[in-house]
Structures are given as C-alpha cells and as structure tokens.
Design a protein around this motif. Structure first.
Motif, PDB file in Angstrom:
ATOM      1  N   THR A 146      -8.934  17.246  -1.425  1.00  0.00           N
ATOM      2  CA  THR A 146      -8.029  16.215  -1.933  1.00  0.00           C
ATOM      3  C   THR A 146      -6.582  16.715  -1.908  1.00  0.00           C
ATOM      4  O   THR A 146      -5.657  15.928  -1.772  1.00  0.00           O
ATOM      5  CB  THR A 146      -8.419  15.794  -3.359  1.00  0.00           C
ATOM      6  OG1 THR A 146      -8.630  16.969  -4.124  1.00  0.00           O
ATOM      7  CG2 THR A 146      -9.659  14.954  -3.378  1.00  0.00           C
TER       8      THR A 146
ATOM      9  N   GLN B 208     -12.970   3.094  -4.271  1.00  0.00           N
ATOM     10  CA  GLN B 208     -11.749   3.832  -4.661  1.00  0.00           C
ATOM     11  C   GLN B 208     -11.261   4.774  -3.576  1.00  0.00           C
ATOM     12  O   GLN B 208     -10.066   5.044  -3.483  1.00  0.00           O
ATOM     13  CB  GLN B 208     -12.024   4.662  -5.919  1.00  0.00           C
ATOM     14  CG  GLN B 208     -11.981   3.853  -7.179  1.00  0.00           C
ATOM     15  CD  GLN B 208     -11.584   4.725  -8.354  1.00  0.00           C
ATOM     16  OE1 GLN B 208     -10.580   5.420  -8.314  1.00  0.00           O
ATOM     17  NE2 GLN B 208     -12.376   4.689  -9.406  1.00  0.00           N
TER      18      GLN B 208
ATOM     19  N   MET C 259       2.422   1.694  -3.349  1.00  0.00           N
ATOM     20  CA  MET C 259       1.471   2.254  -4.320  1.00  0.00           C
ATOM     21  C   MET C 259       1.405   3.784  -4.171  1.00  0.00           C
ATOM     22  O   MET C 259       1.447   4.519  -5.146  1.00  0.00           O
ATOM     23  CB  MET C 259       0.089   1.647  -4.100  1.00  0.00           C
ATOM     24  CG  MET C 259      -1.014   2.253  -4.945  1.00  0.00           C
ATOM     25  SD  MET C 259      -2.645   1.742  -4.409  1.00  0.00           S
ATOM     26  CE  MET C 259      -2.904   2.772  -2.962  1.00  0.00           C
TER      27      MET C 259
ATOM     28  N   GLU D 186     -10.917   4.425  -0.598  1.00  0.00           N
ATOM     29  CA  GLU D 186     -10.080   3.764   0.410  1.00  0.00           C
ATOM     30  C   GLU D 186      -8.586   4.028   0.178  1.00  0.00           C
ATOM     31  O   GLU D 186      -7.802   4.151   1.107  1.00  0.00           O
ATOM     32  CB  GLU D 186     -10.367   2.259   0.352  1.00  0.00           C
ATOM     33  CG  GLU D 186      -9.526   1.440   1.250  1.00  0.00           C
ATOM     34  CD  GLU D 186      -9.410   0.002   0.757  1.00  0.00           C
ATOM     35  OE1 GLU D 186      -8.371  -0.599   1.008  1.00  0.00           O
ATOM     36  OE2 GLU D 186     -10.367  -0.488   0.112  1.00  0.00           O
ATOM     37  N   LYS D 187      -8.215   4.146  -1.097  1.00  0.00           N
ATOM     38  CA  LYS D 187      -6.790   4.253  -1.403  1.00  0.00           C
ATOM     39  C   LYS D 187      -6.167   5.560  -0.887  1.00  0.00           C
ATOM     40  O   LYS D 187      -4.955   5.662  -0.793  1.00  0.00           O
ATOM     41  CB  LYS D 187      -6.554   4.109  -2.908  1.00  0.00           C
ATOM     42  CG  LYS D 187      -7.143   5.206  -3.764  1.00  0.00           C
ATOM     43  CD  LYS D 187      -6.987   4.897  -5.252  1.00  0.00           C
ATOM     44  CE  LYS D 187      -7.606   5.984  -6.097  1.00  0.00           C
ATOM     45  NZ  LYS D 187      -7.680   5.678  -7.501  1.00  0.00           N
ATOM     46  N   TRP D 188      -6.997   6.524  -0.578  1.00  0.00           N
ATOM     47  CA  TRP D 188      -6.450   7.797  -0.114  1.00  0.00           C
ATOM     48  C   TRP D 188      -6.297   7.869   1.407  1.00  0.00           C
ATOM     49  O   TRP D 188      -5.796   8.859   1.932  1.00  0.00           O
ATOM     50  CB  TRP D 188      -7.335   8.963  -0.586  1.00  0.00           C
ATOM     51  CG  TRP D 188      -7.331   9.110  -2.072  1.00  0.00           C
ATOM     52  CD1 TRP D 188      -6.229   9.243  -2.868  1.00  0.00           C
ATOM     53  CD2 TRP D 188      -8.451   9.099  -2.948  1.00  0.00           C
ATOM     54  NE1 TRP D 188      -6.619   9.312  -4.190  1.00  0.00           N
ATOM     55  CE2 TRP D 188      -7.976   9.237  -4.267  1.00  0.00           C
ATOM     56  CE3 TRP D 188      -9.832   8.993  -2.750  1.00  0.00           C
ATOM     57  CZ2 TRP D 188      -8.812   9.267  -5.382  1.00  0.00           C
ATOM     58  CZ3 TRP D 188     -10.665   9.028  -3.860  1.00  0.00           C
ATOM     59  CH2 TRP D 188     -10.147   9.156  -5.153  1.00  0.00           C
ATOM     60  N   VAL D 189      -6.774   6.858   2.097  1.00  0.00           N
ATOM     61  CA  VAL D 189      -6.698   6.903   3.567  1.00  0.00           C
ATOM     62  C   VAL D 189      -5.297   6.495   4.007  1.00  0.00           C
ATOM     63  O   VAL D 189      -4.837   5.409   3.682  1.00  0.00           O
ATOM     64  CB  VAL D 189      -7.748   5.959   4.194  1.00  0.00           C
ATOM     65  CG1 VAL D 189      -7.621   5.956   5.708  1.00  0.00           C
ATOM     66  CG2 VAL D 189      -9.146   6.372   3.775  1.00  0.00           C
ATOM     67  N   ALA D 190      -4.640   7.387   4.709  1.00  0.00           N
ATOM     68  CA  ALA D 190      -3.284   7.066   5.182  1.00  0.00           C
ATOM     69  C   ALA D 190      -2.950   7.944   6.388  1.00  0.00           C
ATOM     70  O   ALA D 190      -3.353   9.110   6.428  1.00  0.00           O
ATOM     71  CB  ALA D 190      -2.272   7.318   4.074  1.00  0.00           C
TER      72      ALA D 190
ATOM     73  N   ARG E 277      -0.299  13.103   3.104  1.00  0.00           N
ATOM     74  CA  ARG E 277       0.471  11.909   2.757  1.00  0.00           C
ATOM     75  C   ARG E 277       1.955  12.221   2.567  1.00  0.00           C
ATOM     76  O   ARG E 277       2.795  11.348   2.651  1.00  0.00           O
ATOM     77  CB  ARG E 277      -0.103  11.261   1.491  1.00  0.00           C
ATOM     78  CG  ARG E 277      -1.402  10.509   1.766  1.00  0.00           C
ATOM     79  CD  ARG E 277      -1.856   9.697   0.583  1.00  0.00           C
ATOM     80  NE  ARG E 277      -2.629  10.477  -0.365  1.00  0.00           N
ATOM     81  CZ  ARG E 277      -2.252  10.764  -1.597  1.00  0.00           C
ATOM     82  NH1 ARG E 277      -1.086  10.339  -2.040  1.00  0.00           N
ATOM     83  NH2 ARG E 277      -3.021  11.469  -2.393  1.00  0.00           N
TER      84      ARG E 277
ATOM     85  N   TYR F 120      -3.271  14.987  -0.129  1.00  0.00           N
ATOM     86  CA  TYR F 120      -1.938  14.775  -0.728  1.00  0.00           C
ATOM     87  C   TYR F 120      -0.854  15.288   0.218  1.00  0.00           C
ATOM     88  O   TYR F 120       0.130  14.592   0.491  1.00  0.00           O
ATOM     89  CB  TYR F 120      -1.837  15.488  -2.077  1.00  0.00           C
ATOM     90  CG  TYR F 120      -0.442  15.404  -2.667  1.00  0.00           C
ATOM     91  CD1 TYR F 120      -0.062  14.302  -3.426  1.00  0.00           C
ATOM     92  CD2 TYR F 120       0.506  16.401  -2.423  1.00  0.00           C
ATOM     93  CE1 TYR F 120       1.226  14.195  -3.934  1.00  0.00           C
ATOM     94  CE2 TYR F 120       1.790  16.302  -2.931  1.00  0.00           C
ATOM     95  CZ  TYR F 120       2.145  15.201  -3.684  1.00  0.00           C
ATOM     96  OH  TYR F 120       3.423  15.102  -4.175  1.00  0.00           O
TER      97      TYR F 120
ATOM     98  N   ARG G 285       0.826  -1.205   0.000  1.00  0.00           N
ATOM     99  CA  ARG G 285       0.000   0.000   0.000  1.00  0.00           C
ATOM    100  C   ARG G 285       0.872   1.272   0.000  1.00  0.00           C
ATOM    101  O   ARG G 285       0.622   2.213  -0.741  1.00  0.00           O
ATOM    102  CB  ARG G 285      -0.896  -0.023   1.235  1.00  0.00           C
ATOM    103  CG  ARG G 285      -1.987   0.986   1.219  1.00  0.00           C
ATOM    104  CD  ARG G 285      -2.815   0.840   2.491  1.00  0.00           C
ATOM    105  NE  ARG G 285      -3.582   2.041   2.692  1.00  0.00           N
ATOM    106  CZ  ARG G 285      -4.712   2.311   2.082  1.00  0.00           C
ATOM    107  NH1 ARG G 285      -5.218   1.471   1.229  1.00  0.00           N
ATOM    108  NH2 ARG G 285      -5.341   3.451   2.309  1.00  0.00           N
TER     109      ARG G 285
ATOM    110  N   TYR H  55     -16.882   3.657  -7.020  1.00  0.00           N
ATOM    111  CA  TYR H  55     -16.317   4.924  -6.550  1.00  0.00           C
ATOM    112  C   TYR H  55     -16.054   4.921  -5.042  1.00  0.00           C
ATOM    113  O   TYR H  55     -15.033   5.447  -4.595  1.00  0.00           O
ATOM    114  CB  TYR H  55     -17.233   6.087  -6.935  1.00  0.00           C
ATOM    115  CG  TYR H  55     -16.951   6.593  -8.338  1.00  0.00           C
ATOM    116  CD1 TYR H  55     -15.665   6.951  -8.730  1.00  0.00           C
ATOM    117  CD2 TYR H  55     -17.967   6.732  -9.271  1.00  0.00           C
ATOM    118  CE1 TYR H  55     -15.398   7.419  -9.999  1.00  0.00           C
ATOM    119  CE2 TYR H  55     -17.710   7.207 -10.560  1.00  0.00           C
ATOM    120  CZ  TYR H  55     -16.418   7.550 -10.918  1.00  0.00           C
ATOM    121  OH  TYR H  55     -16.145   8.016 -12.171  1.00  0.00           O
TER     122      TYR H  55
END
Lengths: 394, 304
Positions: free
Chosen positions: B37, B166, A93, B168-172, B44, B41, A90, B163
């Motif tokens: 968004t 999708q 990615m 989920e991939k931004w959760v960090a 992250r 970024y 993850r 959607y």
C-alpha cells in the motif's frame, strides 16, 4: 497588544498569543474544508475528553486538543479544494487524501506545538482496518490518540448524537479499534453525548520569540497557496508597512494592518475566482464582490474573540473614500486608517499583476491609475504616501 | 483463538515520500515490500515504484494496486466473487482444517468459494484487488474472534463486497512503468534501476514471528490450509543466514554491497535497532543521514 506585534512580556502571554494564532490557523483550515465555525476546537475538546476517559495523561489530552484544532490546516492549498485547478472528482478525492500529511508538515514547521501534534494530524484519518488515508496504517500502527480524534470527527459530523453513537459502534473493528470505541461509548453514557467545550491548553505550548510571527506568516502563505496568489500577502504586508510608517501609524495600528494584510485573502477562498480576475480593481462593478469577500474574512477572523480588533479593518477594506463603497458605505475618516491603506495596497497589487500579465489595459501604469482613483475610491493622502513609499524603495 | 500481533511494521509512505523528496528521488525499489500500500501511495505521488517480495500474495496485491493503472472490479464482477455462482462446482471443504480452530463452518465455506472465484478472474489487476479486499475480510473475522461483542455480525458476502469495492479507490495511473516481482531481495535489486532503494529488512527469524494473518492468507491463496511460508524465507538470503546476529549482519551487508547502482539507500528501522544498521550502512556509503521522527520510525539515508 502582544498578538499583533509578535512580542510579549511574559512566557504565559506569549503562549496565549501563540495559542490564539494557532486556533486561527485551525479555523481557516476548517473554513477551507467547509466546516462550521468552531469545528476544530469542538472535535479537539471531544477527543481530549474521550482520551481522558481512556486513561491518557493530561499532557496527551492537551496534545489531542491542539491536534483537533489543527486537523484541517492541510486543506489550505490542497489540489482537491483550491480554486485554480478544477480536478475530476476521482482525482480531487485522491488529492484530498493528502490533507492530513500536508497538515502534519505545516505542524512540523511550527515550533512550540506539543510533541506528537504533527503525528496526530497526519494520522487522524487512518482506519483501524487499513483502509484509511493517507498512510493506510492499520491496527496498533495507528496511535490511540489519532483514533480518538477520528472518532470525535465522525461524532461531530452527525447532527444527532444518537445517530453518531450507532454509526461509530457500527464502525468498530473497521474504521475504529474496538477498544477505542468502547472508551467512546463510556464517554457517551457519562456525558450524554454532550460535548463540553474545553479551554485551549495554552500551557502545553512552548513558543519562542518568533513563533507568533512565524504562524501568521505560514497561515498567510497557506491562504495564498489556496488562492493561487503565491507571495501576495507578503508583498502587500511589506508595502502597507512602508506606507504606515510614512503616515506615522502607531505600533499597535501597524500590527493590526500587518495581520489584516496577511489575512484578507481568507474571504476569497470560497470563491471560484479571484476578485481582480472578474472585475478591474478600480471598477465600481466589483464593489459588491469585494464587500462580500471583505465581510467573509472579517467573519472568520472575528469569530475568535482575540481577533475582534481586526474585524472592522477587514470589513472596511472594500469601502470607497467618497462613501459609495460597500458593505457599510463608510466615508473618509469613518473608514479606519489601516483599512484605507489596505485597500490601496490590494488594488495596486492586483493592477500590477494584471499589468504584468497583460490581462488589463497597458496604456497607463498601475500607479497612474491608482492616482486617478484618489479622492473617489482611495484616500488621496494614503495614495500619496503609498506612491512615495514605492518610489523610496525603488 | 489465534494470537494477533499488537505491533506490526509501520511504514508511513507520506513520511517516506518526504524523505525521498529531500534527495530528489523520482523512482524507488523496495525489495521487502510486504503489502504494497505504501508503494501505491508513492505511485500516486508520481514516483516510479518497483517492489519485490518472496510471499506470492503480496506480489499479487502489488499487481492490483501498483502495476495496475486502470482495471477495477465492477459491481457485477464483485458479485461473481463474493457468492457461489450457479452451475459451478466448488471445493467448499478446502479450508475445513481451519473450521472450529480459526473460523466458523460458514466462513470456511466462503473462503473456499472465494478462492475458486478469485482464481477465475480475468486479469492480474482484478485478482490483486480481490485478494486485497478479501484479506480485509480475513482480518475482520480474526479480530471479531477477539472482540465478539464489539464488532458487528456482517454477512460474509456483504463484508467481502464492501471491502472489494473499496480497493477500487486506490487504482490510479502515474504514466510510468511500475512493477512487482516475486523474488528474493538480491534478484529484485539487481534487476531494477532506480534513484532510491528502500530497505525495511525483515527482523531476524521473521518466519517464526510472522503475523498469522500473513501466512494464513498465503495459505488461502495457495488453496492449502496447511501451507507454510517458512520455506519462502528459509530459501531467501535472510532466511538462510538469520540464525545468529553475525549471519544476519552479513546478509544486510551483502544487500548493501549489491546496491551500488542506487544513488540513495533509505533504510527504515527503529531507534532500538538503529545501531545494528547504521554501522553497516556507513561501511557501504560515504554519507549517512539519520532522520528520526519517531522512535518506531527511523530512517537511515545513505548517499555516495
């Protein structure tokens, strides 16, 4: 030869040499991404062809072509791909989402590229609906040209053109703008899905006198960043230049040597670890691995015709002077002189590094060990010149 | 058919990050965050980010992708959002007013179902992710009305599923405290300290020119198709003073004068409007640097 000496007599020669160097940068970026040879120019050609159908000006098409060639350069040194940090999937990615932005930053450092190249590299992975990366731009915030590049990339990912057509049409309104997909479909039906290779737009480049050298330096820095060997190419280039001067190599050979010193690390990019981390640089056991890496870099660089001259040097840097090296078991004078110099410089740099970090035996100095390998692994004349060059510098 | 804006505000977080790195800023406040968004970024990339906006759904999305560090929506949870659940009574006619105007009957029913399901989610993080995922669905539908033959007919639940998954991939996590608040610009600025303040002020009379997709989604979140976001802006510093150029300039100046605790102020504007802000920033800060990578993206950076 202008390409390896960084100078040229006419602006068009300079632009051509610069263009070749830029293409090489793109090819190495593609290699880091695991793309096949010629991938970047292929998507550049396709995106430019679609853009032409979409009514873009010739200059814009040229920019798209250049950006397509360079689309993957941000992969060099990317945390998700480089060998030193094995990240969880993850995190890897997320790191890979930074590839376009890093590529754009590199483009901004290369003076002479068409205006907007950096922007296209930065935004070529954005999706129309805002779910792309790295900026999550949406709708008309994404330049049309970047969308063409993205379409071309998706097309090139598929083996069958018909499959690609279906996939791209399915993505209309999500990954791609409906208008741009329509343009692509027009291209597809006009050309039958065949990508016609387009000549690299040298005329669109405006390099200055230092641009060629600058690109080669940036490329070698990026390779070092990828391999986790920051500054290595620079050190080896400097030491090999000093040795070449003592051995009175001509300007052309010195230029080739400099380029090889900066590019030999390409071969190590796909390996899990560096050569000298696995085998002592003077150990016969490492011959095969060194030859594999040497061959790999020769293949990548030699795939571009203007760089063919570098191929025998890069390939022979793993040969031994006594003829027991690999891959071709060349012996003494059969090994090109620049390759003999390069192998000495690489081995000493690795020994030095191991010595400094106490990974290897500390009882003898790296230079003493190098001297002990003169006549077997290395050309004694080169080792002497190398030692003299180092002492002179000290 | 509703008119969709051709050009919307472009914020390039990668570029903003490059600007912030030049000034060694490790934390940022954005009081006009919009869909956050870009803050996601920056988060992250290891910055502590704090956003604010007057529109509630922006803040809810912020709770999903900015504040939230770990929570995602698993398959079964997404399934509970995108379809009618047996045994639950839904207000399926909640968005009937939009039927035949913006959406089909089926779409309006789904909007009602999703509204209820999202309101029943367990955590703020999940709610934010669902709101963002479903917003992409709304945009897809509105776009499809413009390009009926070019875009695929995808069943609503499938589109929503794709959607939402999708998001989920931004959760960090970034191991820092990140916040989002629903507040006017001055409240956000005064309640938070950071190395840098990012300002992309709304244009004059924003509430009149707001993208339909923005107000429509706020109306959906509020469960009222007649909901109007105009009052959000009217009640804000900018709304109250945006009628004339001088009033607008005074509003920007008051924001800048309230931001003295921030070592760096980054204002994003366009080449066309740069002159409006440059003078104001120069009045507030001793040093102003202009970074203009693109005519649509000009950064004015003010430092003391």
């Amino acid at each position: 030869m202008t390409l390896f000496q960084g100078t040229a007599s006419t602006p068009s020669e300079t632009a051509e040499a610069f263009g070749h160097m830029v293409s090489l940068f793109g090819a190495v970026g593609d290699y880091a991404l695991g793309n096949p040879a010629g991938y970047g120019p292929r998507i550049g050609s396709l995106a430019a062809a679609i853009a032409q159908i979409g009514g873009c000006e010739p200059q814009e098409c040229d920019t798209i072509h250049v950006a397509g060639t360079l689309h993957g350069i941000g992969a060099l040194g990317n945390g998700g791909l480089r060998k030193s940090d094995a990240l969880p999937p993850r995190a890897a990615m997320m790191e890979r989402w930074n590839i376009p932005a890093t590529g754009a930053l590199i483009c901004e450092h290369i003076s002479g590229l068409p205006k907007d190249t950096a922007d296209l590299v930065r935004w070529h992975a954005e999706a129309w609906d805002g779910t792309g990366y790295p900026d999550q731009l949406r709708w008309h915030g994404i330049p049309r040209a970047a969308q063409f590049l993205h379409i071309a990339e998706m097309f090139a990912e598929h083996d069958e053109p018909e499959d690609a057509l279906v996939r791209i049409q399915e993505s209309s309104g999500r990954i791609f703008s409906p208008g741009e997909v329509r343009t692509f479909v027009m291209w597809f039906h006009t050309f039958g899905g065949e990508i016609e290779p387009r000549e690299f737009p040298f005329a669109a480049l405006t390099p200055d006198a230092t641009s060629i050298t600058k690109v080669l330096t940036l490329l070698s820095e990026a390779i070092d960043a990828h391999n986790g060997t920051r500054g290595r190419a620079d050190r080896i280039a400097q030491r090999s230049a000093a040795t070449a001067a003592l051995l009175k190599l001509n300007a052309h050979e010195s230029g080739l040597l400099n380029a090889c010193a900066r590019l030999f690390g390409i071969g190590e990019m796909s390996s899990a670890e560096l050569e000298w981390h696995r085998f002592d640089p003077l150990a016969g056991l490492g011959r095969e691995l060194r030859a594999t890496h040497a061959n790999e870099s020769a293949q990548i660089v030699g795939a571009l015709p203007p760089f063919e001259e570098l191929m025998p040097i890069l390939r022979a840097r793993g040969e031994w002077f006594d003829g027991t090296g690999l891959p071709d078991r060349l012996r003494s004078e059969k090994i090109p002189m620049p390759a003999r110099i390069l192998s000495v410089c690489i081995a000493h740099d690795a020994l030095d590094e191991a010595h400094r970090t106490h990974i290897r035996d500390d009882r003898t100095t790296p230079l003493e060990r190098m001297e002990s390998a003169a006549g077997t692994q290395f050309d004694p004349v080169v080792v002497r010149a190398y030692t003299d060059a180092l002492k002179a510098k000290a | 058919m509703i008119e969709l804006h051709e050009r919307t505000r472009r914020i390039s977080p990668t570029r903003l990050h490059e600007v912030l790195k030049r000034y060694d800023a490790k934390s940022l406040v954005d009081p006009f965050m919009g869909i956050p968004t870009h803050l996601n970024y920056l988060k992250r990339q290891g910055l502590a980010v704090h956003g604010g906006d007057v529109v509630e759904w922006f803040v809810r999305v912020g709770e999903g992708v900015v504040v939230n560090d770990f929570t995602i929506l698993k398959d079964n949870e997404v399934a509970e959002i995108v379809e009618m659940l047996p045994g639950r009574i839904y207000a399926t006619d909640m968005f009937k007013a939009w039927e035949g105007v913006f959406f089909s009957e089926e779409q309006c029913i789904y909007l009602g179902v999703w509204h209820d399901n999202v309101r029943n989610l367990r955590s703020d993080g999940q709610t934010g992710l669902a709101i963002l995922g479903l917003w992409y669905v709304l945009c897809y539908w509105l776009q499809k009305a413009h390009y009926p033959d070019d875009m695929q007919d995808i069943p609503p639940s499938e589109l929503a599923w794709n959607y939402i998954r999708q998001t989920e991939k931004w959760v960090a996590p970034n191991l820092l405290r990140n916040t989002c608040r629903q507040a006017d610009v001055l409240t956000t600025i005064n309640h938070q300290a950071a190395d840098a303040l990012f300002l992309a002020p709304p244009a004059r009379n924003t509430f009149r020119t707001a993208d339909a997709r923005i107000w429509m989604w706020e109306a959906w979140w509020q469960g009222n198709p007649y909901f109007n976001i105009e009052h959000y802006y009217r009640d804000s510093l900018f709304g109250a003073r945006s009628a004339d150029e001088n009033g607008y300039a005074r509003a920007v100046a008051s924001v800048l004068s309230s931001a003295q605790q921030y070592p760096v102020i980054v204002m994003q504007t366009t080449e066309q409007k740069m002159h409006e802000f440059e003078g104001l920033l120069r009045n507030a800060r001793k040093n102003v640097e202009i970074l203009a990578p693109h005519p649509y993206e000009v950064y004015l950076v003010g430092t003391s």
